[in-house]
Structure formats: structure tokens, C-alpha cells
Design a protein around this motif. Sequence first.
Motif, PDB file in Angstrom:
ATOM      1  N   ASP A  91     -13.297  12.758  -4.848  1.00 34.93           N
ATOM      2  CA  ASP A  91     -13.100  14.199  -4.652  1.00 34.93           C
ATOM      3  C   ASP A  91     -12.302  14.480  -3.381  1.00 34.93           C
ATOM      4  O   ASP A  91     -12.605  15.412  -2.620  1.00 34.93           O
ATOM      5  N   GLY A  92     -11.286  13.651  -3.116  1.00 36.87           N
ATOM      6  CA  GLY A  92     -10.426  13.854  -1.965  1.00 36.87           C
ATOM      7  C   GLY A  92     -10.997  13.375  -0.650  1.00 36.87           C
ATOM      8  O   GLY A  92     -10.368  13.562   0.399  1.00 36.87           O
ATOM      9  N   GLU A  93     -12.160  12.735  -0.654  1.00 36.00           N
ATOM     10  CA  GLU A  93     -12.799  12.261   0.571  1.00 36.00           C
ATOM     11  C   GLU A  93     -12.738  10.741   0.624  1.00 36.00           C
ATOM     12  O   GLU A  93     -13.028  10.059  -0.372  1.00 36.00           O
ATOM     13  N   LEU A  94     -12.349  10.194   1.783  1.00 35.33           N
ATOM     14  CA  LEU A  94     -12.254   8.745   1.930  1.00 35.33           C
ATOM     15  C   LEU A  94     -13.646   8.123   1.904  1.00 35.33           C
ATOM     16  O   LEU A  94     -14.574   8.602   2.577  1.00 35.33           O
ATOM     17  N   VAL A  95     -13.764   7.031   1.138  1.00 37.39           N
ATOM     18  CA  VAL A  95     -15.056   6.360   1.002  1.00 37.39           C
ATOM     19  C   VAL A  95     -14.838   4.851   0.992  1.00 37.39           C
ATOM     20  O   VAL A  95     -13.722   4.360   0.785  1.00 37.39           O
ATOM     21  N   TYR A  96     -15.917   4.134   1.242  1.00 41.57           N
ATOM     22  CA  TYR A  96     -15.986   2.697   0.996  1.00 41.57           C
ATOM     23  C   TYR A  96     -16.865   2.475  -0.229  1.00 41.57           C
ATOM     24  O   TYR A  96     -17.924   3.092  -0.367  1.00 41.57           O
ATOM     25  N   TRP A 116     -20.750   4.261  -3.432  1.00 38.84           N
ATOM     26  CA  TRP A 116     -19.881   4.515  -2.290  1.00 38.84           C
ATOM     27  C   TRP A 116     -20.637   5.159  -1.135  1.00 38.84           C
ATOM     28  O   TRP A 116     -21.694   5.776  -1.318  1.00 38.84           O
ATOM     29  N   VAL A 117     -20.054   4.969   0.061  1.00 37.09           N
ATOM     30  CA  VAL A 117     -20.515   5.636   1.279  1.00 37.09           C
ATOM     31  C   VAL A 117     -19.291   6.231   1.958  1.00 37.09           C
ATOM     32  O   VAL A 117     -18.176   5.723   1.821  1.00 37.09           O
ATOM     33  N   ARG A 118     -19.484   7.313   2.693  1.00 41.78           N
ATOM     34  CA  ARG A 118     -18.366   7.976   3.360  1.00 41.78           C
ATOM     35  C   ARG A 118     -17.836   7.125   4.513  1.00 41.78           C
ATOM     36  O   ARG A 118     -18.599   6.441   5.198  1.00 41.78           O
ATOM     37  N   VAL A 119     -16.536   7.212   4.723  1.00 44.93           N
ATOM     38  CA  VAL A 119     -15.914   6.537   5.861  1.00 44.93           C
ATOM     39  C   VAL A 119     -16.242   7.319   7.124  1.00 44.93           C
ATOM     40  O   VAL A 119     -16.074   8.548   7.177  1.00 44.93           O
ATOM     41  N   GLY A 120     -16.708   6.610   8.153  1.00 52.72           N
ATOM     42  CA  GLY A 120     -17.044   7.266   9.405  1.00 52.72           C
ATOM     43  C   GLY A 120     -15.829   7.477  10.284  1.00 52.72           C
ATOM     44  O   GLY A 120     -14.682   7.195   9.901  1.00 52.72           O
ATOM     45  N   ASP A 121     -16.069   7.997  11.475  1.00 49.12           N
ATOM     46  CA  ASP A 121     -14.985   8.210  12.433  1.00 49.12           C
ATOM     47  C   ASP A 121     -14.348   6.874  12.808  1.00 49.12           C
ATOM     48  O   ASP A 121     -15.039   5.864  12.989  1.00 49.12           O
ATOM     49  N   ASN A 122     -13.018   6.900  12.939  1.00 47.97           N
ATOM     50  CA  ASN A 122     -12.263   5.693  13.295  1.00 47.97           C
ATOM     51  C   ASN A 122     -12.535   4.544  12.328  1.00 47.97           C
ATOM     52  O   ASN A 122     -12.621   3.376  12.727  1.00 47.97           O
ATOM     53  N   ASN A 123     -12.702   4.899  11.040  1.00 46.09           N
ATOM     54  CA  ASN A 123     -12.909   3.910   9.970  1.00 46.09           C
ATOM     55  C   ASN A 123     -14.197   3.107  10.140  1.00 46.09           C
ATOM     56  O   ASN A 123     -14.302   1.976   9.642  1.00 46.09           O
TER      57      ASN A 123
END
Length: 317
Positions: A91-96, A116-123
Motif C-alpha cells: 500500500d505504498g509503504e516500504l516493508v521488509y 511483513w514488518v515496516r521499515v524503520g528510520d534509516n532502514n
Amino acid sequence: MLTPGWLISLIFIGLFVYLCLTTLAPWQLNKHEDLKARNAQLVESSAAGPVPLDEVIRRDGSLGTSEWHLVTASGRYLPVEDVLLRMQSVDGELVYQVLSAFRTDSGDTLLVNRGWVRVGDNNTVPDFPSAPTGQVTFTARLRIPMDAPADPIVLNEWNMVRNIDPPAIGGLLGVDLSPYYLQLAGGQPGSLEPMPLPSTESGPYLSYGLQWMAFGVLAPIGLGYFVWSELRQRRRLDDEDNEAAEAWPREGGNRAAGPDHETTASEAPSGPPAATVDGPPDEVADSDRLVAAAMRDRYGDRFASEYRRISRGGNRA
């Protein structure tokens, strides 16, 4: 007619038509057929209930025909580190996406995409639950990896890959992995946020393929129109040249007055004598046509036509 410009245009149109009909249109139409087959598998898998994994993988034929089917598997998650699939979005959000190794009761070792989990700050990688220990049974969808390299890297102390490539990922984990993997559904042992299923819309590939076919058909038609227009323009210019050549003797005869001709007051010129062109009219007409042809070859038809108009006007003055 076969000038360098026309030859280049003919070669370009030929190559364009060839690419449209043999490469570009089939490429898009094949993508449409692949998408159509995948959508059919998704619809079929949604209507059918889950079946044991061992039953599916031991069927005759290619596993590709069973992709997206719901299967059940029993076994244990291996106590090895997870591998993260990077550069993904939901949905347009970066994830791992989290990939874990799993061994079935029948002895097959395979990857399980737990979600999936969301990508945090600074990857950075946020904390997420580990895979459960002990015997588990879950329902998942059978997936076939894409033929693309894994491109493994280590980022923030995590092994990450760009694509799911079981042999390459198995090398990172030190295990031999099966050439397929499972994608967990929601609410299953070890599942995180489940990956959404792809849309079953037909997509734009069919229209793209038809457009490339239309371009391949219309391009030679357009070239034929320009050839016809050029020939018509040249015939018109040739007719003008012939009319100009026929007009030269008449105009020269009217201007050439014999010694016995008496000029009346009405015929007497009111100004300085008009400029005349030396030489017989036929030679002048031939010279004029040669100059007009040279002008047309060098500057195009518009300049040649303008030259003839000025030339005829000056000689009639």
C-alpha cells in the motif's frame, strides 16, 4: 525519389514495423496471457479448499500449475536466523518481508514467507516475533520463485536479499532449500502481517499489445501516404515547368518587335526599358528549369516554386 532521406525513412519504418509485430506486441500479449493464467489460479485456489503440501508437490507435472493453491504443512521452524526481503512495499509503504526456514514432517526443507514488518528510520529493522518452536501445522499458499538473483547483502546485522532465490538463501543459512516456498496466510503459527493477494484485474497488457500491432500496421500506411503526396507534388511541379516552358516562346515573340514595327503612343514605354534575358527563349527556359531543379534539390520544393514565380514575373516585366 530514392534520395538518402527517403531511404533512411524506409529502413526506419521497416525496422519499426518488424519490432512492433515480432517483439513489442508479442511481449505485451504474453504478459497478458501470463496474468490471465495467474488470475485463473487465484480464483481457483480461492474456491478450492487447502490440500496437504506433500500431495501437491508430488503430483505429475509442473508445480507452476499449482501456484497460489492453499496447502497445509506440518513440521518445525528451524533454529536459524531469518532472512529479510528488502525493497518491498505494501500500500505504498516500504516493508521488509520475513523469510524463515521450515522443515516438514516428510523431511523437505523450504522457505516460509511469514509476512511483513515496516521499515524503520534509516532502514532499521523493527523488533518482530520470532518463529514459534516445536511442532506446528499451518495453512499457506504455494509459491514459485521468480527467476531473478537474490543479490544478498548485510544491512544492520541482518541478511537481506532482493529476490527470493532458494538456493542462494540456502547458502546464507547453511541448508538445502526446496525450489518453492510458502506464503503464510493470516492467523497462522508464526505469521506476521500477511502479504496481500494480488489483484485479479486483467491489467493494461492486452490494450498495449493491440496498440503495438496497430502501430505496426499504420506505419507503412503512413509512409505510403507521404510517398503518394511527394509524387503528387512533383507531378504538379513538373506541370508548372512545362507550362513555363510553353509560355517562353509566346512571351519572347511579343517582346521581340521587328524593324518594320512602328510603336504607337499607347505602346510606347512610359519608363526605362525592361530588363531582358540574353539568349534564345528555348535556351533561357532550359537554363531556368535547371536552376529550379537545383534549387529544389538543395532547398526543397517551396524555394524552387518561389524561384520560378519570381523568374517568370521578372521576364514578363
